[in-house]
Design a protein around this motif. Structure first.
Motif, PDB file in Angstrom:
ATOM      1  N   MET A 293      45.894  38.622   4.868  1.00 37.75           N
ATOM      2  CA  MET A 293      46.855  37.542   4.666  1.00 37.75           C
ATOM      3  C   MET A 293      46.568  36.891   3.312  1.00 37.75           C
ATOM      4  O   MET A 293      45.422  36.632   3.003  1.00 37.75           O
TER       5      MET A 293
ATOM      6  N   ILE B 181      44.958  33.069  14.162  1.00 39.15           N
ATOM      7  CA  ILE B 181      43.510  32.867  14.316  1.00 39.15           C
ATOM      8  C   ILE B 181      43.155  31.387  14.171  1.00 39.15           C
ATOM      9  O   ILE B 181      42.330  30.857  14.908  1.00 39.15           O
ATOM     10  N   ARG B 182      43.818  30.726  13.249  1.00 34.22           N
ATOM     11  CA  ARG B 182      43.531  29.291  13.099  1.00 34.22           C
ATOM     12  C   ARG B 182      43.883  28.535  14.372  1.00 34.22           C
ATOM     13  O   ARG B 182      43.193  27.612  14.793  1.00 34.22           O
TER      14      ARG B 182
ATOM     15  N   LEU C 280      48.887  36.512  11.123  1.00 33.73           N
ATOM     16  CA  LEU C 280      47.591  36.640  11.800  1.00 33.73           C
ATOM     17  C   LEU C 280      46.650  35.501  11.445  1.00 33.73           C
ATOM     18  O   LEU C 280      45.948  34.962  12.301  1.00 33.73           O
ATOM     19  N   ARG C 281      46.645  35.142  10.191  1.00 28.70           N
ATOM     20  CA  ARG C 281      45.763  34.051   9.762  1.00 28.70           C
ATOM     21  C   ARG C 281      46.037  32.787  10.574  1.00 28.70           C
ATOM     22  O   ARG C 281      45.111  32.136  11.088  1.00 28.70           O
TER      23      ARG C 281
ATOM     24  N   LEU D 265      32.875  35.025  21.230  1.00 30.66           N
ATOM     25  CA  LEU D 265      31.770  34.308  20.593  1.00 30.66           C
ATOM     26  C   LEU D 265      30.488  34.550  21.386  1.00 30.66           C
ATOM     27  O   LEU D 265      30.536  34.796  22.588  1.00 30.66           O
TER      28      LEU D 265
ATOM     29  N   ASN E 209      43.354  20.736   7.916  1.00 26.99           N
ATOM     30  CA  ASN E 209      42.184  20.560   8.774  1.00 26.99           C
ATOM     31  C   ASN E 209      41.872  19.071   8.887  1.00 26.99           C
ATOM     32  O   ASN E 209      41.936  18.342   7.892  1.00 26.99           O
TER      33      ASN E 209
ATOM     34  N   SER F  94      45.758  34.199   0.938  1.00 27.63           N
ATOM     35  CA  SER F  94      45.195  32.882   1.192  1.00 27.63           C
ATOM     36  C   SER F  94      46.157  31.799   0.733  1.00 27.63           C
ATOM     37  O   SER F  94      46.684  31.853  -0.377  1.00 27.63           O
TER      38      SER F  94
ATOM     39  N   ALA G  97      39.044  20.433  12.527  1.00 27.97           N
ATOM     40  CA  ALA G  97      39.954  21.109  13.462  1.00 27.97           C
ATOM     41  C   ALA G  97      41.323  21.339  12.816  1.00 27.97           C
ATOM     42  O   ALA G  97      41.762  20.563  11.958  1.00 27.97           O
ATOM     43  N   VAL G  98      41.993  22.388  13.271  1.00 30.63           N
ATOM     44  CA  VAL G  98      43.315  22.714  12.728  1.00 30.63           C
ATOM     45  C   VAL G  98      44.333  21.714  13.258  1.00 30.63           C
ATOM     46  O   VAL G  98      44.414  21.464  14.465  1.00 30.63           O
TER      47      VAL G  98
ATOM     48  N   GLY H  99      41.676  30.597  17.479  1.00 25.26           N
ATOM     49  CA  GLY H  99      40.253  30.874  17.302  1.00 25.26           C
ATOM     50  C   GLY H  99      40.008  32.327  16.978  1.00 25.26           C
ATOM     51  O   GLY H  99      40.937  33.149  16.920  1.00 25.26           O
ATOM     52  N   PRO H 100      38.756  32.679  16.749  1.00 19.85           N
ATOM     53  CA  PRO H 100      38.406  34.060  16.388  1.00 19.85           C
ATOM     54  C   PRO H 100      38.920  35.062  17.423  1.00 19.85           C
ATOM     55  O   PRO H 100      39.017  34.740  18.614  1.00 19.85           O
ATOM     56  N   THR H 101      39.219  36.250  16.944  1.00 23.57           N
ATOM     57  CA  THR H 101      39.749  37.294  17.837  1.00 23.57           C
ATOM     58  C   THR H 101      38.624  38.034  18.549  1.00 23.57           C
ATOM     59  O   THR H 101      38.877  38.987  19.271  1.00 23.57           O
ATOM     60  N   ILE H 102      37.411  37.610  18.296  1.00 26.17           N
ATOM     61  CA  ILE H 102      36.248  38.249  18.910  1.00 26.17           C
ATOM     62  C   ILE H 102      35.640  37.301  19.940  1.00 26.17           C
ATOM     63  O   ILE H 102      35.916  36.106  19.913  1.00 26.17           O
TER      64      ILE H 102
END
Lengths: 552, 107
Positions: B1, B92-93, B88-89, B101, B21, B3, B27-28, B96-99
């Motif tokens: 994406m 994720i914001r 996608l960016r 934690l 933020n 920036s 936080a977003v 949260g992360p796509t993984i």
């Protein structure tokens, strides 16, 4: 371990008080973000996608167990229970609140830690070989010199606003574990023909959008001159480095555009003026710094105690781990143990607070309370008695840091990527996880042998993709994640930049491509001992390119 | 994406929101129509023109005390009027992360 004195403690404590005041003024509106940003960056505080991020310096990658416990404490109290060890031997916290940062920093300061110069256009945290002081082939402990330079450049007013950031590494062994050639300035301890110890000086390395390997500008520099010569390099860069274009501001561009010889001439001219002044080192000063490093009281032990052979026979897992994650120590009867932070399904470089606490306890019990961080994003226990290895292995396996994959295909170096980073174009961590999953069979990993995969989520190259045996760079194409693949890079004493093999591939195909490359290697290698990197060097990337793009 | 840090001039070709933020914790947050901020994308003011986006940005930039680094981000509107991140960016914001934690030991 280096023992800080009252001066260091005061410096760090004063910085915490200063930052506390700055944060309070920001939260009250007295400081605008434009005013506050440079102040927070000077303390390693970034703003990332979801939250503030704190980068904490771990000078030359050396930690005490007390410090590691504090890393765990902060992770638990102020963050989400984990931290991320980086490719510059630092740790990052990704969920920290601005309002709580001063308290976290005060906690860090209580164990002599801080975030100073982990951001901004200054000299960053110095890095070195994570086996410093214990590697059998080292000339001498490079941390003494790294510490000396660290003290000199910390808050040095002349070098606090340089054209861009400046990264220094100090190496000591024939085998470069510090990735020297990708640093702005690298100092390699060497011996000259007279048997004297000094430094080979390399400048102008760096990755990012314009990658260069550092060039040697002085094959031998006497130790007494190291500070004045570093100062001359920094001054030359400060004077001639470009401030008009951020993409051309690093010293690598200056060295490239001037040429290493002309750059060296400029440095030398500056050096001649200052070399015999106050920066010329006397033995007493060096001895004082060296004297602040404490070394373990090793016992007189023999190598290969009988317990090892028994344990190898009894447990296949121990045998595999011993062969993979344990290295020779310079003292007989001891070993260097690498703790893999690359379990299948994990995030490369992440450690939970529980793991950090447990590792600190194990360091106290088995490694004289000392831990190291390597740029490969693994941890090291540097002083383990060989007879303790079976017991240590069981303990490490119990907390998930004994995967015997060090230097294998799943020991992936990865930046946080788009899952965390505001600069990223694409994700890195899920790519690393999928590759690790594809190669979960350790027998296959061992068959492939030494194979470094490096992943960066953008051209800034925090994952050092240019110097990965297989380098993966995330890019964006029409709003989708794509990945460029390079082959043949390496970061060691034979440092080389990888070669792009062809068009970028979509996210879903990256692990397939890595599997294709691995399969091609197994077919192409002339014998099992020929390493992946040597096969690529011999054949070039063409046969790999053909394999990858034949069906794409 | 790409920036948003590289975002230079406002060109709106679809629905957008202004995001930033939060100062205190990073936080977003999304700009609301009343000038405040919300962590819920559904509560964000949607602009569909360059002028509308510019107005949101101007207000956001003036609110330096509460939000940091405002920029214009694309969103998608579903037939039912639901607002979703436009790339996608932003996904994720928001999510949260796509993984997964890391979890404490024993979990």
């Amino acid at each position: 371990m280096y023992v800080y004195d009252a001066f260091d403690q005061t410096l760090v404590a004063e910085r915490v008080a200063e930052f506390r005041d700055q944060v309070a003024r920001r939260l009250s509106g007295e400081l605008t973000e434009d005013e506050f940003k440079p102040l927070r960056l000077m303390n390693g505080v970034y703003l990332q996608l979801h939250a503030y991020m704190l980068r904490l310096a771990i000078p030359y990658g050396t930690l005490s167990s007390e410090q590691l416990r504090m890393l765990a404490y902060v992770a638990r109290k102020y963050d989400r229970g984990y931290g991320h060890f980086t490719t510059r031997q630092n740790i990052q916290y990704h969920w920290i609140k601005l309002a709580e940062l001063p308290d976290a920093m005060a906690d860090f300061a209580s164990v002599g830690m801080h975030g100073m110069q982990t951001s901004g256009n200054c000299v960053r945290n110095l890095t070195t070989d994570q086996w410093a002081g214990v590697a059998p082939d080292e000339i001498e402990d490079p941390r003494v010199w790294a510490e000396l330079i660290r003290q000199h450049v910390t808050l040095h007013p002349e070098f606090s606003f340089m054209p861009r950031k400046f990264k220094i590494a100090v190496g000591t062994s024939q085998h470069d574990r510090a990735a020297l050639r990708i640093h702005d300035l690298a100092l390699q301890l060497v011996r000259n023909d007279n048997g004297e110890t000094g430094f080979e000086v390399m400048v102008g390395g760096g990755l990012g959008r314009t990658p260069f390997l550092a060039k040697t500008i002085k094959p031998f520099l006497a130790k007494r001159d190291v500070l004045s010569y570093v100062e001359a390099i920094l001054r030359t860069y400060n004077q001639f480095g470009r401030r008009d274009n951020i993409y051309k501001a690093r010293i690598k561009i200056l060295v490239h555009e001037l040429g290493p010889e002309a750059f060296a001439k400029e440095v030398d001219a500056e050096w001649q003026i200052i070399k015999d002044g106050e920066l010329a080192l006397d033995d007493a000063l060096v001895d004082e710094i060296a004297g602040r490093f404490s070394y373990p009281a090793y016992q007189q032990l023999d190598d290969s105690p009988p317990q090892l052979a028994e344990a190898r026979r009894a447990a296949r897992g121990f045998d595999a781990w011993l062969g993979n994650s344990v290295a020779n120590h310079k003292v007989p009867g001891y070993a260097i143990v690498t703790l893999s932070l690359k379990p299948e399904g994990g995030t490369p470089g992440d450690a939970t607070a529980d793991q950090m606490d447990a590792i600190a306890d194990l360091a106290d019990r088995y490694s004289f309370g000392e831990i190291r961080v390597g740029h490969e994003q693994n941890l090291v226990l540097p002083h383990v008695e060989q007879r303790d290895l079976p017991e240590l292995w069981r303990a490490l396996a119990g907390i998930g840091v004994a995967t015997p994959n060090v230097n294998l295909v799943s020991d992936i170096i990865s930046c946080p990527g788009l899952d965390y980073c505001s600069l990223a174009n694409a994700r890195s961590i899920p790519i690393a996880q999928e590759i690790a999953r594809r190669f979960h069979n350790l027998d296959l990993q061992r068959q492939l042998g030494r194979l470094h995969v490096n992943i960066s989520g953008c051209i800034n190259a925090c994952g050092h993709h240019h110097v990965g045996h297989i380098g993966i760079l995330g890019v964006e194409k029409n709003g989708e994640e794509f990945y460029q693949i390079t082959l043949g890079g390496k970061a060691d004493e034979g440092a080389t930049l990888g070669t792009l093999i062809g068009p970028a591939v979509p996210y879903a195909q990256v692990a397939d491509v890595v599997e294709d490359i691995a399969a091609a290697y197994l077919e192409l290698r002339q014998r099992p001992e020929e390493l992946f990197i040597d096969t690529v060097k011999r054949t070039g990337v063409e046969p790999f390119r053909e394999r990858v793009y034949a069906t794409r | 994406m790409t920036s948003p840090l590289e975002q230079k001039k406002i060109k709106v070709t679809g629905p957008v929101v202004v995001t930033a933020n939060r100062v205190g914790d990073g936080a977003v947050v999304y700009s609301r129509a009343d000038g405040g901020w919300t962590t819920a994308l559904d509560g964000a003011a949607i602009a569909t023109s360059s002028e509308g986006a510019q107005a949101l940005m101007t207000a956001a930039l003036d609110d330096d005390l509460r939000a940091v680094g405002p920029y214009i981000a694309p969103v998608k509107l579903s037939a039912g009027g639901q607002v979703r991140p436009g790339n996608l960016r932003e996904l994720i914001r928001l999510g949260g992360p796509t993984i997964e934690l890391p979890l404490p030991l024993g979990c």
